[in-house]
Design a protein around this motif. Structure first.
Motif, PDB file in Angstrom:
ATOM      1  N   ALA A  56       0.897  -1.111   0.068  1.00 22.03           N
ATOM      2  CA  ALA A  56      -0.152  -0.093   0.093  1.00 22.03           C
ATOM      3  C   ALA A  56       0.733   1.256  -0.002  1.00 22.03           C
ATOM      4  CB  ALA A  56      -0.745  -0.200   1.073  1.00 22.03           C
ATOM      5  N   GLU A  57       1.923   1.245   0.757  1.00 25.39           N
ATOM      6  CA  GLU A  57       2.947   2.327   0.809  1.00 25.39           C
ATOM      7  C   GLU A  57       3.403   2.585  -0.749  1.00 25.39           C
ATOM      8  OE1 GLU A  57       4.282   5.613   2.037  1.00 25.39           O
ATOM      9  OE2 GLU A  57       3.079   4.351   3.413  1.00 25.39           O
ATOM     10  N   VAL A  58       3.724   1.597  -1.501  1.00 29.81           N
ATOM     11  CA  VAL A  58       4.401   1.836  -2.588  1.00 29.81           C
ATOM     12  C   VAL A  58       3.265   2.577  -3.513  1.00 29.81           C
ATOM     13  CG1 VAL A  58       4.854   0.522  -4.970  1.00 29.81           C
ATOM     14  CG2 VAL A  58       5.906  -0.121  -2.771  1.00 29.81           C
ATOM     15  N   LEU A  59       1.951   1.991  -3.667  1.00 30.13           N
ATOM     16  CA  LEU A  59       0.844   2.624  -4.207  1.00 30.13           C
ATOM     17  C   LEU A  59       0.782   4.213  -3.737  1.00 30.13           C
ATOM     18  CD1 LEU A  59      -1.187   2.395  -6.001  1.00 30.13           C
ATOM     19  CD2 LEU A  59      -2.789   1.534  -4.110  1.00 30.13           C
ATOM     20  N   HIS A  60       0.799   4.328  -2.470  1.00 28.63           N
ATOM     21  CA  HIS A  60       0.538   5.523  -1.921  1.00 28.63           C
ATOM     22  C   HIS A  60       1.767   6.651  -2.495  1.00 28.63           C
ATOM     23  CE1 HIS A  60       0.519   9.076   1.233  1.00 28.63           C
ATOM     24  NE2 HIS A  60      -0.692   9.077   0.648  1.00 28.63           N
ATOM     25  N   GLN A  61       3.070   6.095  -2.540  1.00 29.17           N
ATOM     26  CA  GLN A  61       4.071   6.998  -3.100  1.00 29.17           C
ATOM     27  C   GLN A  61       4.012   7.336  -4.439  1.00 29.17           C
ATOM     28  OE1 GLN A  61       7.695   4.815  -2.114  1.00 29.17           O
ATOM     29  NE2 GLN A  61       7.488   5.195   0.109  1.00 29.17           N
ATOM     30  N   HIS A  62       3.367   6.659  -5.175  1.00 29.37           N
ATOM     31  CA  HIS A  62       3.511   6.716  -6.849  1.00 29.37           C
ATOM     32  C   HIS A  62       1.872   7.213  -7.353  1.00 29.37           C
ATOM     33  CE1 HIS A  62       6.834   4.316  -6.040  1.00 29.37           C
ATOM     34  NE2 HIS A  62       7.424   4.894  -7.066  1.00 29.37           N
ATOM     35  N   ILE A  63       0.753   7.182  -6.575  1.00 27.68           N
ATOM     36  CA  ILE A  63      -0.319   7.493  -7.080  1.00 27.68           C
ATOM     37  C   ILE A  63      -0.684   8.890  -6.657  1.00 27.68           C
ATOM     38  CG2 ILE A  63      -1.713   6.869  -4.947  1.00 27.68           C
ATOM     39  CD1 ILE A  63      -3.783   5.669  -6.888  1.00 27.68           C
ATOM     40  N   SER A  64      -1.097   9.661  -7.583  1.00 30.28           N
ATOM     41  CA  SER A  64      -1.821  11.038  -7.383  1.00 30.28           C
ATOM     42  C   SER A  64      -2.948  11.144  -6.645  1.00 30.28           C
ATOM     43  CB  SER A  64      -1.851  11.782  -8.836  1.00 30.28           C
ATOM     44  OG  SER A  64      -3.032  11.321  -9.381  1.00 30.28           O
ATOM     45  N   ASP A  65      -3.319  12.169  -5.807  1.00 30.71           N
ATOM     46  CA  ASP A  65      -4.244  12.403  -5.141  1.00 30.71           C
ATOM     47  C   ASP A  65      -5.574  12.108  -5.780  1.00 30.71           C
ATOM     48  OD1 ASP A  65      -2.745  12.673  -2.757  1.00 30.71           O
ATOM     49  OD2 ASP A  65      -3.069  15.110  -2.774  1.00 30.71           O
ATOM     50  N   ASP A  66      -5.437  12.528  -6.988  1.00 31.79           N
ATOM     51  CA  ASP A  66      -6.764  12.323  -7.779  1.00 31.79           C
ATOM     52  C   ASP A  66      -7.263  10.979  -8.012  1.00 31.79           C
ATOM     53  OD1 ASP A  66      -6.633  15.011  -8.351  1.00 31.79           O
ATOM     54  OD2 ASP A  66      -5.724  15.114 -10.185  1.00 31.79           O
ATOM     55  N   HIS A  67      -6.156  10.042  -7.978  1.00 37.09           N
ATOM     56  CA  HIS A  67      -6.581   8.702  -8.319  1.00 37.09           C
ATOM     57  C   HIS A  67      -6.755   7.773  -6.867  1.00 37.09           C
ATOM     58  CE1 HIS A  67      -6.206   9.142 -12.412  1.00 37.09           C
ATOM     59  NE2 HIS A  67      -4.984   9.922 -12.468  1.00 37.09           N
ATOM     60  N   LEU A  68      -6.562   8.282  -5.723  1.00 36.63           N
ATOM     61  CA  LEU A  68      -6.765   7.714  -4.702  1.00 36.63           C
ATOM     62  C   LEU A  68      -7.981   6.923  -4.578  1.00 36.63           C
ATOM     63  CD1 LEU A  68      -5.170   9.799  -2.104  1.00 36.63           C
ATOM     64  CD2 LEU A  68      -4.147   7.635  -2.570  1.00 36.63           C
ATOM     65  N   GLU A  69      -8.965   7.732  -4.723  1.00 35.39           N
ATOM     66  CA  GLU A  69     -10.424   7.185  -4.451  1.00 35.39           C
ATOM     67  C   GLU A  69     -10.719   6.071  -5.583  1.00 35.39           C
ATOM     68  OE1 GLU A  69     -13.145  10.382  -4.181  1.00 35.39           O
ATOM     69  OE2 GLU A  69     -12.518  11.141  -2.225  1.00 35.39           O
ATOM     70  N   ASP A  70     -10.023   6.287  -7.011  1.00 34.00           N
ATOM     71  CA  ASP A  70     -10.237   5.239  -7.804  1.00 34.00           C
ATOM     72  C   ASP A  70      -9.826   4.035  -7.296  1.00 34.00           C
ATOM     73  OD1 ASP A  70     -11.456   7.398  -9.472  1.00 34.00           O
ATOM     74  OD2 ASP A  70      -9.589   7.736 -10.625  1.00 34.00           O
ATOM     75  N   ALA A  71      -8.631   3.989  -6.702  1.00 34.57           N
ATOM     76  CA  ALA A  71      -7.839   2.755  -6.265  1.00 34.57           C
ATOM     77  C   ALA A  71      -8.895   2.202  -5.159  1.00 34.57           C
ATOM     78  CB  ALA A  71      -6.694   3.138  -5.624  1.00 34.57           C
ATOM     79  N   VAL A  72      -9.392   3.007  -4.373  1.00 31.93           N
ATOM     80  CA  VAL A  72     -10.206   2.251  -3.096  1.00 31.93           C
ATOM     81  C   VAL A  72     -11.527   2.010  -3.856  1.00 31.93           C
ATOM     82  CG1 VAL A  72     -11.538   2.856  -1.224  1.00 31.93           C
ATOM     83  CG2 VAL A  72      -9.390   3.989  -1.293  1.00 31.93           C
ATOM     84  N   ARG A  73     -12.122   2.519  -5.106  1.00 39.08           N
ATOM     85  CA  ARG A  73     -13.230   1.904  -5.535  1.00 39.08           C
ATOM     86  C   ARG A  73     -12.734   0.544  -6.136  1.00 39.08           C
ATOM     87  NH1 ARG A  73     -14.010   7.697  -7.153  1.00 39.08           N
ATOM     88  NH2 ARG A  73     -15.989   8.416  -6.125  1.00 39.08           N
ATOM     89  N   ALA A  74     -11.966   0.381  -6.874  1.00 35.72           N
ATOM     90  CA  ALA A  74     -11.569  -0.659  -7.438  1.00 35.72           C
ATOM     91  C   ALA A  74     -11.401  -1.882  -6.443  1.00 35.72           C
ATOM     92  CB  ALA A  74     -10.020  -0.563  -8.125  1.00 35.72           C
ATOM     93  N   LEU A  75     -10.562  -1.565  -5.354  1.00 35.76           N
ATOM     94  CA  LEU A  75     -10.566  -2.596  -4.278  1.00 35.76           C
ATOM     95  C   LEU A  75     -11.939  -2.954  -3.865  1.00 35.76           C
ATOM     96  CD1 LEU A  75      -7.584  -0.947  -2.484  1.00 35.76           C
ATOM     97  CD2 LEU A  75      -7.567  -3.251  -3.540  1.00 35.76           C
ATOM     98  N   TRP A  76     -12.736  -2.194  -3.560  1.00 36.13           N
ATOM     99  CA  TRP A  76     -14.293  -2.332  -3.185  1.00 36.13           C
ATOM    100  C   TRP A  76     -15.060  -3.239  -4.320  1.00 36.13           C
ATOM    101  CZ3 TRP A  76     -15.063  -3.642   1.721  1.00 36.13           C
ATOM    102  CH2 TRP A  76     -14.551  -2.634   2.758  1.00 36.13           C
ATOM    103  N   SER A  77     -14.675  -2.882  -5.422  1.00 36.18           N
ATOM    104  CA  SER A  77     -15.299  -3.762  -6.511  1.00 36.18           C
ATOM    105  C   SER A  77     -15.128  -5.171  -6.575  1.00 36.18           C
ATOM    106  CB  SER A  77     -15.136  -2.967  -7.960  1.00 36.18           C
ATOM    107  OG  SER A  77     -13.697  -3.152  -8.206  1.00 36.18           O
TER     108      SER A  77
END
Length: 152
Positions: A85-106
């Motif tokens: 998750a930290e690797v993802l957090h370091q490389h993902i833009s704030d605009d895409h944080l919620e997209d990542a969470v949505r993808a995980l819940w899907s």
């Protein structure tokens, strides 16, 4: 060196290297982890992971399946969820944080079940990504409604 040692035991075979732990592969590995956390890696979850990867990264079905296979290897090689998750957090833009969470819940909802282990894993990831508990709950409920289930 490890590859050379393994080739001594299995001549003619090559060891597939792990994919780079970038944003895309870290998210893919977390999607796989979310699917496997309840100890049942079902076809519906695999299909949803492929669908998510294809949609997020503009991949065709074969490319998405190959990427998922690489992400499965990364997921099994990196046992620490916080590290992924930290690797993802370091490389993902704030605009895409919620997209990542949505993808995980899907992926969690794709098999029609929501286990306590899945909730705990997703809440851990949401916290590392910096998504507030209130917003995380909203994203959870939105994805649950899309899956045909209703928030409790």
């Amino acid at each position: 060196m490890l590859e050379r040692l393994l080739s001594l035991f299995h001549p003619g075979t090559t060891v597939t290297p792990l994919p780079k732990a970038d944003e895309q592969h870290a998210l893919g590995a977390l999607l796989v982890r979310a699917a496997k956390i309840d100890r049942a890696y079902l076809f519906e979850e695999v299909e949803e992971i492929d669908h998510v990867l294809a949609a997020l990264y503009d991949l065709n079905p074969v490319e998405a399946a190959k990427m998922r296979a690489r992400c499965e290897k990364l997921e099994s090689a990196m046992p620490d969820t916080a590290e992924l998750a930290e690797v993802l957090h370091q490389h993902i833009s704030d605009d895409h944080l919620e997209d990542a969470v949505r993808a995980l819940w899907s992926v969690v909802f794709s098999d029609g079940n929501e286990a306590a282990a899945e909730d705990a894993l997703l809440h851990e990831i949401e916290a590392i990504l910096g998504v507030s508990p209130e917003r995380a709950r909203e994203l959870h409920d939105e994805e649950m409604a899309k899956s045909g289930r209703f928030p409790s």
